[in-house]
Design an enzyme around this catalytic site. Structure first.
Site, PDB file in Angstrom:
ATOM      1  N   TRP A  55       0.828  -1.202   0.000  1.00  0.00           N
ATOM      2  CA  TRP A  55       0.000   0.000   0.000  1.00  0.00           C
ATOM      3  C   TRP A  55       0.859   1.248   0.000  1.00  0.00           C
ATOM      4  O   TRP A  55       0.502   2.258  -0.622  1.00  0.00           O
ATOM      5  CB  TRP A  55      -1.000  -0.030   1.162  1.00  0.00           C
ATOM      6  CG  TRP A  55      -1.912  -1.202   1.011  1.00  0.00           C
ATOM      7  CD1 TRP A  55      -1.896  -2.362   1.733  1.00  0.00           C
ATOM      8  CD2 TRP A  55      -2.916  -1.384   0.000  1.00  0.00           C
ATOM      9  NE1 TRP A  55      -2.840  -3.238   1.246  1.00  0.00           N
ATOM     10  CE2 TRP A  55      -3.477  -2.670   0.190  1.00  0.00           C
ATOM     11  CE3 TRP A  55      -3.402  -0.580  -1.042  1.00  0.00           C
ATOM     12  CZ2 TRP A  55      -4.502  -3.170  -0.626  1.00  0.00           C
ATOM     13  CZ3 TRP A  55      -4.416  -1.072  -1.849  1.00  0.00           C
ATOM     14  CH2 TRP A  55      -4.949  -2.357  -1.645  1.00  0.00           C
ATOM     15  N   ASP A  69      -1.517   6.606   6.463  1.00  0.00           N
ATOM     16  CA  ASP A  69      -2.607   5.748   6.008  1.00  0.00           C
ATOM     17  C   ASP A  69      -2.839   4.726   7.118  1.00  0.00           C
ATOM     18  O   ASP A  69      -2.011   3.842   7.339  1.00  0.00           O
ATOM     19  CB  ASP A  69      -2.201   5.052   4.700  1.00  0.00           C
ATOM     20  CG  ASP A  69      -3.231   4.009   4.247  1.00  0.00           C
ATOM     21  OD1 ASP A  69      -4.284   3.869   4.912  1.00  0.00           O
ATOM     22  OD2 ASP A  69      -2.975   3.331   3.231  1.00  0.00           O
ATOM     23  N   LYS A 108     -12.182  -1.865   7.571  1.00  0.00           N
ATOM     24  CA  LYS A 108     -11.540  -2.820   8.470  1.00  0.00           C
ATOM     25  C   LYS A 108     -12.102  -2.643   9.893  1.00  0.00           C
ATOM     26  O   LYS A 108     -12.771  -3.513  10.409  1.00  0.00           O
ATOM     27  CB  LYS A 108     -10.013  -2.650   8.461  1.00  0.00           C
ATOM     28  CG  LYS A 108      -9.331  -3.293   7.252  1.00  0.00           C
ATOM     29  CD  LYS A 108      -9.227  -2.378   6.077  1.00  0.00           C
ATOM     30  CE  LYS A 108      -8.135  -2.632   5.079  1.00  0.00           C
ATOM     31  NZ  LYS A 108      -8.047  -3.870   4.363  1.00  0.00           N
TER      32      LYS A 108
END
Lengths: 360, 360
Positions: free
Chosen positions: A103, A172, A196
């Site tokens: 990511w 992030d 999540k």
């Protein structure tokens, strides 16, 4: 199946059962108002109370200090990979990035694609991303430092955050927001896709220091502008109303669990049970370095890929879903977000012991 | 209130009750799989079946010819206001726009903000947007023509679409998609926020001719790129899974109603009932010109603003929500999307007659 499965999905992931029950009970007629939350105008008093409450709860639960704004975006972390440099990285200047996994790499390549100058000051790529880089220094003059606080795919997580002085720290936190207490004042901007620890996919939370909001240039898409979406309190256009409603319910659930301090304690206990059952065996092998282990995503290998496939299949038969590692790395991954109950971990640990006995 | 209200909201808006019931019944345990749709991995077989089915149903219901792709985006029509010129309007070239209301204006100003050259070839702004412009010609060399097929705020709607020859016709159909049969082959691209006729807010449908997808330049945000999001079948990143699931159920409901031909017949009947009760009175006054009237949003005025306020308040007491006109124009607006049942229109028409008797 008449019962609920144990859900170890990496995201979208488990949602607290009591939240789902409340959503179900109010689905056709929210609090006696005669309509579903998803049928409400985003400009109605009823929805205004929901979104305001979601913002206030986010501030309360995370102990967000004054001078920060909680904003709801669409487009997931992927839109933020672009929005961060579009808003905060002036052409001709540069930003520092730490590369700790897939990511991070996507965040870096998205910024580069937009013609921005990215300075990767640390990376664990040579080590297959099995640890979180440390011991680097922010480059003087950087417009910000971007990190990925938890690497879902590799099962690694920052244990402490870098000191950046006057350079804004941007994180992030898609896969570990609200899993533990953090000091928000250390950050210039935090963003997280909801899917999540916070709710269904389709809503992104952005926590931004208000002085940074004002940096947004005029010539970027409105839906990417911190100044426009933040300035209109997430109501510049129609936001994902139903997702924001569920985020509110999940934040209430977090409070009901005793807040982030208590949840962190539970999360650490859940993770320790799994890591212990890996470490106390020569059958299972953890893939993340011990000092970088995530309490949200526990990744490990078995002696062979064949056994890994068998493990995933047998676990599913026993009511445990989502244990297959990410397609890019293989192996096993147990994602144990806030909503995954202790009972799920106990069941998995019991299964791991049995499986080892039968196949070790 | 123990019963469901009659919902005339402009969007987010009414959702068919049978769809909400199915969502409710499967909320904790989708088809016996032991989890909610919102807890499923977007890469799972179960969700793959849902998204593929939503795409296929969209093609079937709208009779979309080969050579077009159905893609799910986030960010509403507002993101598309930017995405259309970013993908399809080359710097140094120009595109034609028709200005038929507030949303057209936003599309135009978003394109201009990004430095693009916009050519407004027709506008009804001088007429307070009470009609749809006609009789214009597309400019040779335009990269596309952009129109807004239905103007939610002003209650106007295209009765027929302009012929554009080789210039791709692009339509924002947010507020009237699937209200009637249209010939998709006349369009290069159609986009629509889901929150009127298709589902909850947070998902945008894009129907794009495949040759146009390939025009996307490299240096734009991935979440805005038709080539990237379309090329990955809406799964470049985590899509708004729950919204897509509800869109699928609504498309099934549309089929169950007899398809768009039948729905159009019902919608025209619903709209006619309202327009008749406006026209057959000197108390109510329609605001849109007759040849431009929308069958989705019926806008009208009463003799005074005081009476309008009273009308909205009394209607609410009688179980009719969302009749207040948009804050920018005032008056009354009844949004009568697909999911607003005939019974709601009958109730409103009856109330209008009573209200006139008592206040006329």
């Amino acid at each position: 199946m008449s019962e609920r499965i144990f859900n170890f999905n990496a995201g979208p992931a488990a949602i607290p059962q009591s939240v789902l029950e409340e959503v179900r009970d109010d689905l056709l007629n929210y609090k006696g108002e005669g309509l579903s939350v998803m049928e409400m105008s985003h400009r109605s008093k009823s929805f205004d109370a929901i979104i305001k409450s979601a913002e206030a709860l986010m501030k309360e639960v995370m102990e967000i200090p004054d001078g920060y704004k909680v904003v709801f975006f669409q487009g997931g972390a992927t839109l933020q990979f672009a929005a961060v440099p579009m808003n905060l990285l002036t052409d001709g200047k540069f930003a520092d990035y730490v590369n700790s996994g897939s990511w991070s790499k996507k965040a870096i390549s998205e910024a580069k694609k937009l013609g921005k100058t990215v300075n990767v000051i640390a990376s664990s790529e040579d080590d297959n991303f099995t640890h979180i880089p440390k011991g680097y220094k922010v480059t003087p003059g950087a417009e910000y430092l971007h990190i990925t606080s938890n690497n879902t795919i590799f099962g690694t997580q920052y244990q402490e955050f870098p000191a950046t002085g006057n350079v804004p720290l941007i994180a992030d936190m898609s896969s570990d927001i609200n899993c533990r207490k953090i000091d928000v004042s250390k950050f210039g901007l935090i963003y997280a896709g909801a899917q999540k620890n916070l709710g269904p996919s389709g809503t992104t939370i952005v926590i931004i220091r208000e002085d940074l909001m004002k940096r947004s240039p005029e010539n970027i898409p409105s839906m990417c502008s911190y100044n426009i979406i933040g300035g209109k309190d997430s109501l510049y256009n129609t936001p994902p109303t139903f997702g924001i409603y569920i985020i509110k319910l999940i934040l209430e659930w977090i409070k009901g669990q005793g807040g982030l301090g208590k949840l962190e304690e539970i999360n650490r206990k859940k993770a320790k049970m799994l890591y212990d059952s890996i470490d106390n065996s020569d059958f299972y092998r953890g893939t993340a370095k011990e000092d970088s282990r995530s309490i949200m995503n526990v990744t490990f290998r078995l002696p062979s890929e064949e056994l890994e496939q068998k493990f995933v299949a047998e676990a599913l038969q026993k009511g445990m879903l989502g244990l297959k590692g990410h397609r890019s790395v293989g192996g096993i991954r147990a994602s144990i977000y806030n909503a995954v109950p202790m009972k799920a971990i106990e069941t998995l640990v019991g299964f791991m012991a049995d499986f080892k006995k039968q196949n070790g």
